[in-house]
Write a protein that holds these residues in place. Structure first.
Motif, PDB file in Angstrom:
ATOM      1  N   PHE A   1      25.580  35.421 -60.182  1.00 52.32           N
ATOM      2  CA  PHE A   1      25.991  36.279 -61.294  1.00 52.32           C
ATOM      3  C   PHE A   1      24.803  36.981 -61.941  1.00 52.32           C
ATOM      4  CE2 PHE A   1      29.343  33.035 -61.002  1.00 52.32           C
ATOM      5  CZ  PHE A   1      30.460  33.856 -60.884  1.00 52.32           C
ATOM      6  N   GLY A   2      23.672  37.037 -61.235  1.00 58.06           N
ATOM      7  CA  GLY A   2      22.492  37.681 -61.777  1.00 58.06           C
ATOM      8  C   GLY A   2      21.790  36.786 -62.780  1.00 58.06           C
ATOM      9  N   GLY A   3      21.052  37.389 -63.707  1.00 59.72           N
ATOM     10  CA  GLY A   3      20.303  36.606 -64.684  1.00 59.72           C
ATOM     11  C   GLY A   3      19.698  37.495 -65.745  1.00 59.72           C
ATOM     12  N   GLY A   4      19.033  36.865 -66.703  1.00 60.39           N
ATOM     13  CA  GLY A   4      18.368  37.614 -67.756  1.00 60.39           C
ATOM     14  C   GLY A   4      19.340  38.288 -68.705  1.00 60.39           C
ATOM     15  N   ALA A   5      18.884  39.391 -69.307  1.00 59.51           N
ATOM     16  CA  ALA A   5      19.660  40.083 -70.332  1.00 59.51           C
ATOM     17  C   ALA A   5      20.936  40.706 -69.788  1.00 59.51           C
ATOM     18  CB  ALA A   5      18.805  41.169 -70.993  1.00 59.51           C
ATOM     19  N   ARG A   6      21.016  40.908 -68.451  1.00 62.71           N
ATOM     20  CA  ARG A   6      22.190  41.543 -67.874  1.00 62.71           C
ATOM     21  C   ARG A   6      23.002  40.567 -67.020  1.00 62.71           C
ATOM     22  NH1 ARG A   6      21.245  47.135 -68.914  1.00 62.71           N
ATOM     23  NH2 ARG A   6      23.222  47.625 -67.925  1.00 62.71           N
TER      24      ARG A   6
ATOM     25  N   GLU B   1      18.813  47.999 -77.067  1.00 61.41           N
ATOM     26  CA  GLU B   1      19.655  47.508 -78.158  1.00 61.41           C
ATOM     27  C   GLU B   1      21.099  47.967 -78.004  1.00 61.41           C
ATOM     28  OE1 GLU B   1      21.396  45.760 -81.251  1.00 61.41           O
ATOM     29  OE2 GLU B   1      19.439  45.253 -80.364  1.00 61.41           O
ATOM     30  N   ALA B   2      21.310  49.173 -77.477  1.00 66.83           N
ATOM     31  CA  ALA B   2      22.686  49.654 -77.271  1.00 66.83           C
ATOM     32  C   ALA B   2      23.431  48.738 -76.308  1.00 66.83           C
ATOM     33  CB  ALA B   2      22.668  51.086 -76.737  1.00 66.83           C
ATOM     34  N   HIS B   3      22.753  48.275 -75.255  1.00 66.97           N
ATOM     35  CA  HIS B   3      23.346  47.356 -74.297  1.00 66.97           C
ATOM     36  C   HIS B   3      23.656  46.013 -74.952  1.00 66.97           C
ATOM     37  CE1 HIS B   3      22.938  44.177 -71.149  1.00 66.97           C
ATOM     38  NE2 HIS B   3      23.759  44.983 -70.513  1.00 66.97           N
ATOM     39  N   GLN B   4      22.711  45.474 -75.710  1.00 69.60           N
ATOM     40  CA  GLN B   4      22.922  44.186 -76.353  1.00 69.60           C
ATOM     41  C   GLN B   4      24.031  44.255 -77.402  1.00 69.60           C
ATOM     42  OE1 GLN B   4      21.456  41.189 -75.403  1.00 69.60           O
ATOM     43  NE2 GLN B   4      20.958  42.568 -73.716  1.00 69.60           N
ATOM     44  N   SER B   5      24.116  45.361 -78.126  1.00 67.32           N
ATOM     45  CA  SER B   5      25.167  45.530 -79.125  1.00 67.32           C
ATOM     46  C   SER B   5      26.546  45.544 -78.476  1.00 67.32           C
ATOM     47  CB  SER B   5      24.935  46.832 -79.901  1.00 67.32           C
ATOM     48  OG  SER B   5      25.970  47.063 -80.819  1.00 67.32           O
ATOM     49  N   ARG B   6      26.672  46.244 -77.341  1.00 64.28           N
ATOM     50  CA  ARG B   6      27.961  46.289 -76.628  1.00 64.28           C
ATOM     51  C   ARG B   6      28.309  44.915 -76.065  1.00 64.28           C
ATOM     52  NH1 ARG B   6      30.322  50.771 -74.336  1.00 64.28           N
ATOM     53  NH2 ARG B   6      29.327  51.856 -76.085  1.00 64.28           N
ATOM     54  N   ARG B   7      27.320  44.193 -75.571  1.00 59.52           N
ATOM     55  CA  ARG B   7      27.575  42.833 -75.080  1.00 59.52           C
ATOM     56  C   ARG B   7      28.113  41.936 -76.198  1.00 59.52           C
ATOM     57  NH1 ARG B   7      25.404  40.715 -70.115  1.00 59.52           N
ATOM     58  NH2 ARG B   7      25.523  38.641 -71.026  1.00 59.52           N
ATOM     59  N   ARG B   8      27.504  42.047 -77.380  1.00 57.61           N
ATOM     60  CA  ARG B   8      27.957  41.218 -78.500  1.00 57.61           C
ATOM     61  C   ARG B   8      29.414  41.517 -78.854  1.00 57.61           C
ATOM     62  NH1 ARG B   8      22.530  42.140 -80.242  1.00 57.61           N
ATOM     63  NH2 ARG B   8      23.150  43.948 -81.503  1.00 57.61           N
ATOM     64  N   LEU B   9      29.813  42.763 -78.698  1.00 56.78           N
ATOM     65  CA  LEU B   9      31.192  43.149 -78.970  1.00 56.78           C
ATOM     66  C   LEU B   9      32.159  42.507 -77.974  1.00 56.78           C
ATOM     67  CD1 LEU B   9      33.417  44.974 -80.234  1.00 56.78           C
ATOM     68  CD2 LEU B   9      32.642  46.794 -78.702  1.00 56.78           C
ATOM     69  N   LEU B  10      31.729  42.384 -76.714  1.00 60.37           N
ATOM     70  CA  LEU B  10      32.614  41.902 -75.657  1.00 60.37           C
ATOM     71  C   LEU B  10      32.603  40.386 -75.489  1.00 60.37           C
ATOM     72  CD1 LEU B  10      31.725  44.650 -73.024  1.00 60.37           C
ATOM     73  CD2 LEU B  10      33.887  44.453 -74.265  1.00 60.37           C
TER      74      LEU B  10
ATOM     75  N   GLU C   1      13.561  42.836 -67.938  1.00 56.31           N
ATOM     76  CA  GLU C   1      14.567  43.720 -68.525  1.00 56.31           C
ATOM     77  C   GLU C   1      14.126  44.213 -69.899  1.00 56.31           C
ATOM     78  OE1 GLU C   1      17.630  45.875 -67.772  1.00 56.31           O
ATOM     79  OE2 GLU C   1      17.619  44.045 -66.567  1.00 56.31           O
ATOM     80  N   ASN C   2      14.159  45.546 -70.075  1.00 56.32           N
ATOM     81  CA  ASN C   2      13.785  46.201 -71.337  1.00 56.32           C
ATOM     82  C   ASN C   2      12.304  46.031 -71.690  1.00 56.32           C
ATOM     83  OD1 ASN C   2      16.480  47.052 -71.796  1.00 56.32           O
ATOM     84  ND2 ASN C   2      16.967  45.026 -72.639  1.00 56.32           N
ATOM     85  N   LYS C   3      11.500  45.531 -70.751  1.00 59.13           N
ATOM     86  CA  LYS C   3      10.050  45.437 -70.951  1.00 59.13           C
ATOM     87  C   LYS C   3       9.364  46.394 -69.987  1.00 59.13           C
ATOM     88  CE  LYS C   3      10.426  40.558 -72.234  1.00 59.13           C
ATOM     89  NZ  LYS C   3      10.131  39.172 -71.790  1.00 59.13           N
ATOM     90  N   TYR C   4       9.424  46.067 -68.709  1.00 54.40           N
ATOM     91  CA  TYR C   4       8.844  46.956 -67.708  1.00 54.40           C
ATOM     92  C   TYR C   4       9.877  47.410 -66.684  1.00 54.40           C
ATOM     93  CZ  TYR C   4       8.327  42.200 -65.801  1.00 54.40           C
ATOM     94  OH  TYR C   4       8.533  40.895 -65.422  1.00 54.40           O
TER      95      TYR C   4
END
Length: 447
Positions: free
Chosen positions: A388-393, A102-111, A75-78
């Motif tokens: 529930f998936g894995g990694g950054a998402r 970063e936009a995805h991670q920022s929104r996750r931190r908000l939620l 995720e976010n690498k390749y």
């Protein structure tokens, strides 16, 4: 895990085995007709990595823990998230689901604060009250009950309470619009006209956004925001003191309704089906709660004191995960398993297939005891149990979903009887989410 070889070596690697099918259509129709059989047949022919063409894109499909590890690490690498054109047209694209990097991670931190153990603990009484009201209504209605429809209304109200808290919403109308909208998530015909599923879906989405927009307008007049998801979206400010755009707030609110509804609802439908199909498991779950009443307040601690119910839930999620696969797109030429995957190709990881392979013994058999503490060595192996998936998402609300599932099942087992009505179609469909075709029709009554 595979690592990228030097560029000159990568260009010499073969593509994965398989076929891209017909021009434009690829093998999409065969996949939609029977996804599980489609994957099994090609897995037997080509192995755990094969090439196909789905939803207008050349696609590499993979199953197994090594494939899961590679996808989640990429995720976010390749790799980046990708949705089919039809799905993307009806999704709220300015939401967590459509953001990357970063936009995805920022929104996750908000939620994230809305899904902490403290937040989940505070939500338990609210979930119990909603569930008790719906279960009592199910028992009072005449004739058989279709669990898929009834459970959808219950879970939708729970999601509304988390996201919108005290907002006055016509729940019945909103639920109808929501169902119409989500029917368009996986369609091939993308004509925005009233007589198509896609057109009706887009119209329902527009009406839902209009409904949410009126709620946002009312909320923005308040001096203080309630401690719910909409309140957080309205209160957040960036480094320069700017709020989220109105469109982003609406899209994220709509996405959270989707995320809090469809996967949880289908998981619960499948669990009711499994309990009805396996009365010995149902009786053992009930025995664990002997003496508990419907009126007794539930807590996270009391749910943790039900180990067999927890085993049942985890095994049901293994055998019938809420989402059968996840989809990504390559951002560069990459290598996996000795094969080259070109930039811009889709990569699909089969969650269902991965959870029906080694290290599980007899993986097609339903066996809650495999999730016991005594047999934890299989469950602890990486990437073999990934509902529930894995990694950054990885699903941000997984702990909330597990608590909600535990509450509803506990109340269901304590106070109600449910038996499958004969003659219904219990074959599983996988699109958009796995569940029996009939929706699980039961005779439902108080115990």
């Amino acid at each position: 895990m595979s690592t990228p070889p030097p560029t000159q070596e990568l260009s010499r690697l073969p593509l994965p085995p398989g076929s891209e099918g017909y021009p434009l259509l690829g093998e999409t129709l065969s996949f939609l007709r029977a996804p599980r059989e489609f994957v099994r047949e090609r897995q037997l022919r080509h192995g755990n990595v094969f090439r196909t063409s789905l939803f207008g894109s050349p696609t590499v499909y993979m199953v197994g823990s090594e494939g899961a590890r590679w996808v989640f690490a990429g995720e976010n690498k390749y790799l980046n998230v990708r949705w089919s054109a039809g799905t993307q047209a009806v999704l709220p694209t300015r939401s967590l689901m459509g953001l990357t990097g970063e936009a995805h991670q920022s929104r996750r931190r908000l939620l994230v604060p809305h899904f902490t153990p403290t937040s989940v603990r505070e939500a338990v009484p609210r979930i119990q009250a909603i569930a008790l009201r719906h279960l009592a209504r199910w028992a009072e209605r005449p004739g058989p009950l279709t669990v898929h429809s009834a459970m959808g209304s219950l879970v939708f109200e729970v999601a509304l309470s988390l996201i919108l808290s005290d907002a006055q919403v016509d729940t019945e109308r909103a639920s109808h619009l929501f169902k119409t909208w989500t029917k368009g998530l996986f369609t091939l015909v993308r004509w925005d006209v009233p007589f198509t599923t896609h057109g009706r879906s887009l119209a329902a989405k527009r009406e839902l956004l209009s409904l949410l927009d009126s709620l946002v307008a009312e909320r923005t007049q308040r001096a203080e925001q309630p401690q719910d998801i909409l309140g957080s979206l309205l209160a957040v400010r960036d480094e320069e003191g700017r709020p989220l755009s109105r469109e982003a707030v609406l899209d994220e609110t709509l996405l959270q309704l989707l995320a809090g509804h469809d996967t949880t609802m289908n998981a619960l439908v499948n669990m009711v089906y499994l309990l009805a199909q396996h009365p010995e498991v149902r009786d053992r779950c009930r025995e664990e709660q002997r003496g508990a009443s419907l009126e007794e307040p539930l807590t996270l601690e009391s749910l943790r004191a039900l180990p067999y119910l927890h085993q049942f839930i985890q095994e049901a999620l293994r055998l019938h995960p809420p989402a059968g696969s996840v989809s990504r797109v390559t951002t560069q030429d990459v290598e996996f398993g000795g094969y080259r995957i070109p930039q811009g190709w889709s990569v699909m990881l089969g969650i269902s297939g991965t959870q029906r392979m080694e290290p599980w013994t007899e993986p097609e058999r339903f066996d809650p005891d495999r999730m016991s503490a005594e047999r934890a060595e299989q469950r602890r192996q990486p990437h073999c149990h990934i509902p529930f998936g894995g990694g950054a998402r990885v699903c941000i609300g997984q702990h909330f979903a597990l608590a909600e599932i535990g509450i509803i099942l506990s109340l269901l087992l304590r106070g109600y009887r449910f038996e499958l009505v004969p003659g219904q179609d219990l074959e599983f469909t996988s699109i958009p989410f796995p569940h029996p075709r009939s929706g699980v029709v039961v005779e439902f009554s108080r115990r």
